[in-house]
Scaffold this motif. Sequence first.
Motif, PDB file in Angstrom:
ATOM      1  N   ASP A   1       0.819  -1.209   0.000  1.00 37.30           N
ATOM      2  CA  ASP A   1       0.000   0.000   0.000  1.00 37.30           C
ATOM      3  C   ASP A   1       0.862   1.273   0.000  1.00 37.30           C
ATOM      4  OD1 ASP A   1       0.588  -1.111   2.640  1.00 37.30           O
ATOM      5  OD2 ASP A   1      -0.421   0.690   3.425  1.00 37.30           O
ATOM      6  N   LEU A   2       2.133   1.176   0.381  1.00 34.33           N
ATOM      7  CA  LEU A   2       3.024   2.338   0.384  1.00 34.33           C
ATOM      8  C   LEU A   2       3.614   2.647  -0.991  1.00 34.33           C
ATOM      9  CD1 LEU A   2       5.110   1.891   3.656  1.00 34.33           C
ATOM     10  CD2 LEU A   2       3.175   3.420   3.239  1.00 34.33           C
ATOM     11  N   LEU A   3       3.501   1.705  -1.910  1.00 29.20           N
ATOM     12  CA  LEU A   3       4.143   1.872  -3.216  1.00 29.20           C
ATOM     13  C   LEU A   3       3.775   3.186  -3.909  1.00 29.20           C
ATOM     14  CD1 LEU A   3       6.250   0.210  -4.622  1.00 29.20           C
ATOM     15  CD2 LEU A   3       4.453  -0.993  -5.841  1.00 29.20           C
ATOM     16  N   PRO A   4       2.494   3.556  -4.010  1.00 32.43           N
ATOM     17  CA  PRO A   4       2.179   4.837  -4.677  1.00 32.43           C
ATOM     18  C   PRO A   4       2.796   6.047  -3.978  1.00 32.43           C
ATOM     19  CG  PRO A   4       0.201   3.496  -4.440  1.00 32.43           C
ATOM     20  CD  PRO A   4       1.287   2.822  -3.640  1.00 32.43           C
ATOM     21  N   ALA A   5       2.965   5.977  -2.673  1.00 34.08           N
ATOM     22  CA  ALA A   5       3.497   7.127  -1.926  1.00 34.08           C
ATOM     23  C   ALA A   5       4.989   7.328  -2.157  1.00 34.08           C
ATOM     24  CB  ALA A   5       3.219   6.950  -0.439  1.00 34.08           C
ATOM     25  N   VAL A   6       5.716   6.277  -2.536  1.00 35.98           N
ATOM     26  CA  VAL A   6       7.165   6.406  -2.699  1.00 35.98           C
ATOM     27  C   VAL A   6       7.603   6.456  -4.160  1.00 35.98           C
ATOM     28  CG1 VAL A   6       7.663   5.336  -0.467  1.00 35.98           C
ATOM     29  CG2 VAL A   6       7.562   3.912  -2.524  1.00 35.98           C
ATOM     30  N   GLN A   7       6.675   6.251  -5.062  1.00 31.77           N
ATOM     31  CA  GLN A   7       7.020   6.304  -6.476  1.00 31.77           C
ATOM     32  C   GLN A   7       6.818   7.713  -7.012  1.00 31.77           C
ATOM     33  OE1 GLN A   7       4.447   3.153  -8.002  1.00 31.77           O
ATOM     34  NE2 GLN A   7       6.247   1.901  -8.392  1.00 31.77           N
ATOM     35  N   GLU A   8       7.607   8.043  -8.057  1.00 28.29           N
ATOM     36  CA  GLU A   8       7.445   9.339  -8.711  1.00 28.29           C
ATOM     37  C   GLU A   8       7.702   9.173 -10.203  1.00 28.29           C
ATOM     38  OE1 GLU A   8      11.862  11.259  -8.104  1.00 28.29           O
ATOM     39  OE2 GLU A   8      10.336  11.727  -6.629  1.00 28.29           O
ATOM     40  N   THR A   9       7.193  10.099 -10.962  1.00 31.75           N
ATOM     41  CA  THR A   9       7.400  10.115 -12.399  1.00 31.75           C
ATOM     42  C   THR A   9       8.398  11.210 -12.723  1.00 31.75           C
ATOM     43  OG1 THR A   9       5.129   9.392 -12.739  1.00 31.75           O
ATOM     44  CG2 THR A   9       6.253  10.345 -14.627  1.00 31.75           C
ATOM     45  N   VAL A  10       9.384  10.891 -13.542  1.00 29.74           N
ATOM     46  CA  VAL A  10      10.383  11.880 -13.933  1.00 29.74           C
ATOM     47  C   VAL A  10      10.429  11.981 -15.451  1.00 29.74           C
ATOM     48  CG1 VAL A  10      11.807  11.531 -11.869  1.00 29.74           C
ATOM     49  CG2 VAL A  10      12.243  10.189 -13.909  1.00 29.74           C
ATOM     50  N   ILE A  11      10.874  13.123 -15.931  1.00 32.80           N
ATOM     51  CA  ILE A  11      11.045  13.309 -17.366  1.00 32.80           C
ATOM     52  C   ILE A  11      12.381  12.707 -17.764  1.00 32.80           C
ATOM     53  CG2 ILE A  11      11.377  15.017 -19.190  1.00 32.80           C
ATOM     54  CD1 ILE A  11       9.394  16.801 -17.704  1.00 32.80           C
ATOM     55  N   SER A  12      12.366  11.862 -18.767  1.00 37.35           N
ATOM     56  CA  SER A  12      13.565  11.165 -19.213  1.00 37.35           C
ATOM     57  C   SER A  12      14.337  12.007 -20.219  1.00 37.35           C
ATOM     58  CB  SER A  12      13.180   9.826 -19.848  1.00 37.35           C
ATOM     59  OG  SER A  12      14.256   9.290 -20.577  1.00 37.35           O
ATOM     60  N   GLN A  13      15.599  12.281 -19.906  1.00 32.54           N
ATOM     61  CA  GLN A  13      16.463  13.033 -20.820  1.00 32.54           C
ATOM     62  C   GLN A  13      16.637  12.270 -22.118  1.00 32.54           C
ATOM     63  OE1 GLN A  13      20.049  12.001 -21.300  1.00 32.54           O
ATOM     64  NE2 GLN A  13      20.340  13.593 -22.805  1.00 32.54           N
ATOM     65  N   ALA A  14      16.856  10.978 -22.027  1.00 26.70           N
ATOM     66  CA  ALA A  14      17.083  10.164 -23.227  1.00 26.70           C
ATOM     67  C   ALA A  14      15.851  10.153 -24.132  1.00 26.70           C
ATOM     68  CB  ALA A  14      17.460   8.739 -22.826  1.00 26.70           C
ATOM     69  N   ARG A  15      14.672  10.025 -23.531  1.00 21.31           N
ATOM     70  CA  ARG A  15      13.446  10.009 -24.344  1.00 21.31           C
ATOM     71  C   ARG A  15      13.166  11.374 -24.960  1.00 21.31           C
ATOM     72  NH1 ARG A  15       9.737   6.178 -20.502  1.00 21.31           N
ATOM     73  NH2 ARG A  15      10.922   4.276 -20.889  1.00 21.31           N
ATOM     74  N   CYS A  16      13.442  12.438 -24.198  1.00 22.28           N
ATOM     75  CA  CYS A  16      13.256  13.783 -24.753  1.00 22.28           C
ATOM     76  C   CYS A  16      14.161  13.985 -25.966  1.00 22.28           C
ATOM     77  CB  CYS A  16      13.546  14.842 -23.705  1.00 22.28           C
ATOM     78  SG  CYS A  16      12.225  15.067 -22.503  1.00 22.28           S
ATOM     79  N   LYS A  17      15.398  13.497 -25.862  1.00 21.79           N
ATOM     80  CA  LYS A  17      16.347  13.653 -26.967  1.00 21.79           C
ATOM     81  C   LYS A  17      15.854  12.905 -28.202  1.00 21.79           C
ATOM     82  CE  LYS A  17      21.251  13.924 -27.810  1.00 21.79           C
ATOM     83  NZ  LYS A  17      22.576  13.837 -27.214  1.00 21.79           N
ATOM     84  N   GLN A  18      15.211  11.760 -27.999  1.00 21.37           N
ATOM     85  CA  GLN A  18      14.691  10.969 -29.118  1.00 21.37           C
ATOM     86  C   GLN A  18      13.436  11.583 -29.733  1.00 21.37           C
ATOM     87  OE1 GLN A  18      13.935   7.169 -27.305  1.00 21.37           O
ATOM     88  NE2 GLN A  18      15.987   6.384 -27.755  1.00 21.37           N
ATOM     89  N   ILE A  19      12.574  12.162 -28.894  1.00 17.20           N
ATOM     90  CA  ILE A  19      11.242  12.572 -29.348  1.00 17.20           C
ATOM     91  C   ILE A  19      11.156  14.040 -29.743  1.00 17.20           C
ATOM     92  CG2 ILE A  19       8.843  12.822 -28.582  1.00 17.20           C
ATOM     93  CD1 ILE A  19       9.350  10.296 -26.831  1.00 17.20           C
ATOM     94  N   LEU A  20      11.753  14.914 -28.979  1.00 12.98           N
ATOM     95  CA  LEU A  20      11.628  16.350 -29.239  1.00 12.98           C
ATOM     96  C   LEU A  20      12.449  16.760 -30.462  1.00 12.98           C
ATOM     97  CD1 LEU A  20      11.971  17.790 -25.614  1.00 12.98           C
ATOM     98  CD2 LEU A  20       9.868  17.483 -26.937  1.00 12.98           C
ATOM     99  N   PRO A  21      11.988  17.773 -31.187  1.00 13.65           N
ATOM    100  CA  PRO A  21      12.821  18.314 -32.260  1.00 13.65           C
ATOM    101  C   PRO A  21      14.125  18.846 -31.665  1.00 13.65           C
ATOM    102  CG  PRO A  21      10.580  19.173 -32.406  1.00 13.65           C
ATOM    103  CD  PRO A  21      10.687  18.443 -31.099  1.00 13.65           C
ATOM    104  N   PRO A  22      15.240  18.712 -32.387  1.00  7.32           N
ATOM    105  CA  PRO A  22      16.532  19.139 -31.844  1.00  7.32           C
ATOM    106  C   PRO A  22      16.543  20.570 -31.304  1.00  7.32           C
ATOM    107  CG  PRO A  22      16.870  17.903 -33.853  1.00  7.32           C
ATOM    108  CD  PRO A  22      15.381  18.095 -33.700  1.00  7.32           C
ATOM    109  N   ILE A  23      15.871  21.480 -31.974  1.00  5.92           N
ATOM    110  CA  ILE A  23      15.862  22.875 -31.516  1.00  5.92           C
ATOM    111  C   ILE A  23      15.150  23.008 -30.176  1.00  5.92           C
ATOM    112  CG2 ILE A  23      13.791  23.558 -32.803  1.00  5.92           C
ATOM    113  CD1 ILE A  23      16.928  25.720 -32.369  1.00  5.92           C
ATOM    114  N   VAL A  24      14.088  22.236 -29.977  1.00  4.89           N
ATOM    115  CA  VAL A  24      13.358  22.263 -28.705  1.00  4.89           C
ATOM    116  C   VAL A  24      14.200  21.609 -27.614  1.00  4.89           C
ATOM    117  CG1 VAL A  24      11.308  21.454 -27.478  1.00  4.89           C
ATOM    118  CG2 VAL A  24      11.117  22.291 -29.840  1.00  4.89           C
TER     119      VAL A  24
END
Length: 108
Positions: free
Chosen positions: A70-93
């Motif tokens: 039951d504690l799992l949701p309280a200790v988990q977090e979502t972060v923005i992935s640098q690697a995924r941003c580099k793959q998905i976002l246009p280079p200028i962005v």
Amino acid sequence: MTTQHVLDPADLRRYRELAAMQETITAEMDAIKAKWRQLPPGNHDGVIVAIPQRFSAELAHQWITAHQPDLLPAVQETVISQARCKQILPPIVYQQCTTAGQPTVKVK
């Protein structure tokens, strides 16, 4: 008025001399530290030997899942992935999402 940036050959020569000395000194220091790592943890005449403890998210996940799921949701977090941003976002962005660090200098 302009300032010219000129590489002084004497500076380069001295830098390389110092780098060679640093490699030797660092190797000797590393060899001494390797001996000291064999000492038990504690303060040995100013040489402090410690065994670092690093948090393991994997071990925490295993324990929480097994004992208090039951504690799992309280200790988990979502972060923005640098690697995924580099793959998905246009280079200028992606470039706009970066910050400049200190200039680096390498000598070969």
